[in-house]
Write an enzyme that holds these catalytic residues in place. Structure first.
Site: not given
Ligand code: NAD
Length: 469
Positions: A254, A220
């Site tokens: 998002c 997602e």
């Molecule tokens: P992110 O990708 O930075 O982090 C998401 C998760 O991944 C966190 O739990 C984090 O600890 C983990 N993570 C971060 N870096 C990682 C790595 N290198 N390896 C493995 N895991 C890692 O996202 P965010 O900043 O928490 O959220 C914002 C993003 O999420 C935006 O792009 C937004 O559009 C998207 N989002 C999508 C939805 C959806 O339902 N489609 C909903 C909410 C947010």
């Protein structure tokens, strides 16, 4: 298959958690649907009992007001749990399908079965809802769950851990706190299914890790969701609904409208009405409004502040780094080359572009990556149909923003760069289930012609395949 990569000693507990879950899953307790209903009821009760603590944590992490927290986090999640409690028995039933005459006597059915041990990784922007909602689907489908809340919303992560560990043993539902090292350690392990919500960048990392074991995934992700405003609209409701969807959680949503593409003939009127709406919602100084939250952290504040081109700001533009505050900001005369159009904004900045012909808009959208959501405001059904037909997006909402997310009958997910797979309501049960196809033959009747030597039976086989399969 053994994991060949050693993990840091402080993370050595992670493979143990997963091993325990796998052995617990094999006991078969979660296969019983009434067991799942019982677990979902426990979750509902725990959420209701901890509502104040959850709302306080959401305020601490994101400055969310109680009303916004209820509307977008706890309320919507409770609805998901209730729907699963009510319908999981129906969802989990074997689905009969017809059996062609060639196979009779036999019956055919599709049996939904849990994948096994699943991993759920969630982001910080709706840190309660985006963790618990997939958990509901995973529980309903009979899986065990290892989940990792976002380290960027620590207060909510703590409350969620308390709720889940109070009601579930770790061999059934385990919470792993932490950031990249913990995620990385988790992704080295072999899960039966991975559900990830977050950025497209990290989504790729997750997908690569999953490929090693051919683990199925739901991703997602995010992207730039366009908001198109045609010339024939209801001005008041268009302005209200755009301002509402853009500033909920300060645009850290998002599916927030990322940029506005508005017909030249209504642009001026719409902008003026949107300015009025911001003032109506948040007062003359949104920094003082209890309904206007804050940017999650300084890293995101700096990223957003650098996108604001003061020469193009026509409304707002004020920032306060110490307070992680960015005012609702409109930028005009923006083009694809501007910094604000280079990546998903994920904040309260709205770039505005104008158009004269719908062709321009459709081309613009289709030249970019496929968005998670697309918004179209228009009374002209022909134009609406055209945009829906010609622009691909994860989901779409006509004459409103964000609301399609809240209809549990609409599977929610992205396409292309905005994601893989969809969930909510029954779709959550579906994604967390493997659909096992079963043909159940009777021992009676066994046609000789299906067995070798075939040559003498070829014409009969051709006849049967043509008429009875
Ligand atoms: P992110 O990708 O930075 O982090 C998401 C998760 O991944 C966190 O739990 C984090 O600890 C983990 N993570 C971060 N870096 C990682 C790595 N290198 N390896 C493995 N895991 C890692 O996202 P965010 O900043 O928490 O959220 C914002 C993003 O999420 C935006 O792009 C937004 O559009 C998207 N989002 C999508 C939805 C959806 O339902 N489609 C909903 C909410 C947010």
């Amino acid at each position: 298959m053994q994991n060949p990569v050693s993990v840091a000693p402080e993370l050595a507990y992670i493979p143990e958690v997963i091993a325990k879950q796998k052995s617990y899953f094999r006991k078969g307790e979660t296969l019983d649907v009434s067991f799942r209903v019982k677990q979902l009821k426990k979750l509902k009760k725990a959420v209701e009992e901890n509502m104040d603590a959850i709302h306080k944590a959401l305020f601490d992490d994101l400055g969310k007001s109680e009303a916004e927290a209820y509307l977008t986090e706890t309320g919507v999640t409770l609805k998901e749990i209730e729907a699963a409690i009510l319908s999981v028995e129906k969802w989990a039933r074997p689905r009969k399908v017809s059996t062609p005459l060639f196979f009779v006597p036999a019956k055919s059915k599709i049996l939904p079965e849990p994948f096994g041990t699943t991993l759920i990784i969630s982001p910080w922007n709706y840190p309660f809802q985006l963790l618990i909602s997939p958990i509901v689907g995973a529980l309903a489908a009979g899986n065990t769950i290892v989940c990792k809340p976002s380290e960027c919303a620590p207060a909510t992560a703590k409350v969620v851990e308390k709720i889940l560990t109070d009601i579930y043993p770790p061999e059934y539902v385990a919470v792993i706190q932490g950031g990249v090292p913990e995620s990385t350690a988790l992704l080295r392990e072999r899960f039966d299914f991975i559900f990830f919500t977050g950025s497209t960048h990290v989504g790729r990392i997750v997908y690569q890790a999953a490929a090693k074991y051919l683990t199925p995934v739901v991703l997602e992700l995010g992207g730039k969701s366009p908001c198109i405003v045609d010339k024939d609209i209801h001005l008041e409701n268009t302005a209200r609904r755009i301002v509402w969807g853009k500033h909920m959680n300060l645009g850290q949503t998002c599916i927030a409208p990322d940029y506005l593409f508005v017909h030249k003939s209504v642009k001026g009127k719409l902008i003026e009405r949107m300015k009025e709406k911001v003032k109506q919602f948040y007062g003359d100084d949104p920094q003082k409004s209890e309904d206007y939250g804050r940017i999650i952290n300084h890293k995101n504040f700096d990223r957003l502040a650098s996108m604001i081109d003061q020469d193009k700001v026509i409304f707002g533009g004020q920032t306060d780094r110490d307070d992680k505050y960015i005012a609702p900001t409109f930028m005009d005369n923006v083009s694809r080359e501007d910094a604000v159009m280079q990546e998903e904004i994920f904040g309260p900045i709205l770039p505005i572009m104008e158009y004269e012909s719908l062709d321009e808009v459709i081309d613009f959208v289709n030249e970019g990556e496929k968005p998670l959501a697309l918004y179209m405001f228009s009374k002209n059904d022909k134009n609406v149909r055209r945009v829906l037909k010609e622009c691909s997006s994860g989901g779409a909402c006509v004459n409103d923003t964000v609301m399609h997310f809240a209809n549990a009958n609409l599977p929610f997910g992205g396409v292309g760069e905005s994601g893989i797979g969809a969930y909510h309501g029954e779709a959550s049960f579906e994604v967390f289930s493997h659909k096992k196809s079963v043909l159940h033959k009777s021992f009676a009747m066994d046609l000789d012609i299906r067995y070798a030597p075939w040559k003498k039976n070829l014409s009969k086989l051709k006849f049967l395949m043509k008429n009875l399969v």
